[in-house]
Write an enzyme that holds these catalytic residues in place. Sequence first.
Site, PDB file in Angstrom:
ATOM      1  NE  ARG A  42       9.564   0.242   6.554  1.00 16.26           N
ATOM      2  CZ  ARG A  42       8.921   1.200   5.887  1.00 16.26           C
ATOM      3  NH1 ARG A  42       8.490   2.283   6.535  1.00 16.26           N
ATOM      4  NH2 ARG A  42       8.726   1.080   4.581  1.00 16.26           N
ATOM      5  CG  HIS A  74       1.571  -1.424   7.623  1.00  9.79           C
ATOM      6  ND1 HIS A  74       1.634  -0.418   8.564  1.00  9.79           N
ATOM      7  CD2 HIS A  74       1.686  -0.809   6.402  1.00  9.79           C
ATOM      8  CE1 HIS A  74       1.782   0.748   7.950  1.00  9.79           C
ATOM      9  NE2 HIS A  74       1.827   0.533   6.647  1.00  9.79           N
ATOM     10  CG  HIS A 130      -2.262   2.317   5.015  1.00  8.25           C
ATOM     11  ND1 HIS A 130      -1.949   2.857   3.793  1.00  8.25           N
ATOM     12  CD2 HIS A 130      -1.075   2.127   5.654  1.00  8.25           C
ATOM     13  CE1 HIS A 130      -0.632   2.967   3.684  1.00  8.25           C
ATOM     14  NE2 HIS A 130      -0.074   2.540   4.803  1.00  8.25           N
ATOM     15  CD  GLU A 138       0.381   5.024   7.206  1.00  9.82           C
ATOM     16  OE1 GLU A 138       0.868   4.076   7.861  1.00  9.82           O
ATOM     17  OE2 GLU A 138       0.896   5.436   6.148  1.00  9.82           O
TER      18      GLU A 138
END
Length: 347
Positions: A85, A110, A184, A314
């Site tokens: 974010r 993203h 991801h 991630e």
Amino acid sequence: MNISSSPFGSFDGQAVELFTLSNDLGMVVKITNYGGIVTSMVVPDKRGKAGDIVCGFDKLDSYFSETYTGNSPYFGCLVGRYAARVKDGKFSIDGTDYQLHTNDGPNHLHGGVKAFDKRVWAAEVLEGSEDVGLKLFLKSPDGDGGYPGNVEVTVTYRLNKNNELSIEYSAVTDKATPLSLTNHTYFNLNAFEGKIIDHNASIASNKILVPDSSNVPIGEEQMVAGTVWDYNQAKPIGDVFAESEMGFETYYVFNKPLKSFEKVAEFSDVSSGRVLEVSSSEPGMLFYTGFYTSDDLQRESGAQFGQFKAFCCETSRYPNGPNINGAPGSILLPEEQYNSLTVFKLS
């Protein structure tokens, strides 16, 4: 070592291919050039039984179903321009303010609405005796999603003889711009025979970034020693539920020197015997255990996905990095090249 390709459908009038990488140990990885998605990763367990250990689909159309798009779990895809974010979708560079598309309440998530995971990438097959690979290319124009600069991105997947899937990222820009690329993929080492709360995890990190009320880090750090977040020694993922009902959506800052490539995490499942080691050059990783993943999602063959059925590693720059003083490498400059490497080793 082998790599092959087959048609996987089309998107926006562009042909989409599915590439299958395999080695002599029985590891098979499937990747599509739509979003650079890892759609499947088959690895034998301790008994030699093959099982698919990642969330994904066998048909391209499944990534456009109402159930999937309504939940937006980002299964297996490449994320960019900026992973995680950015608070309110805003940042400033050299006194110029920028507003990104917002797609997570007030925040940018993203890469925004039509980000790198929703593009068809140019693809090149790499063949060798020690590994096989897939090199993907994408050009992101100035103003794309609100970001400044023309950015050219290259991502190379390689599978070698040692059951290592490496992902190497590189990029250049003609204007200073935020850039944080990641993959991801969601893993379940028991091949979705159960949840991942009994998986053991270890993460080489002494501190995490503390999110604000909208789930965005703004600069505060917390030492993990003496808390449920301390995973320097292996313990069950489920231990964190003593204090966090949603499990992990937690950015761990690695203990290693910046830009050094080192092992940063390990995950294991007793029932299957599978072990996943993660090594990376990134400063940290958002560790996520799928709190928001819909229980209605499943592979066409029947493997059931859903809440706490898989985890993500991630590896990336800091979430909201452009707005955090001292966040390492969050802005790519025209005179620089973005470089990053993460390796997932299965045994």
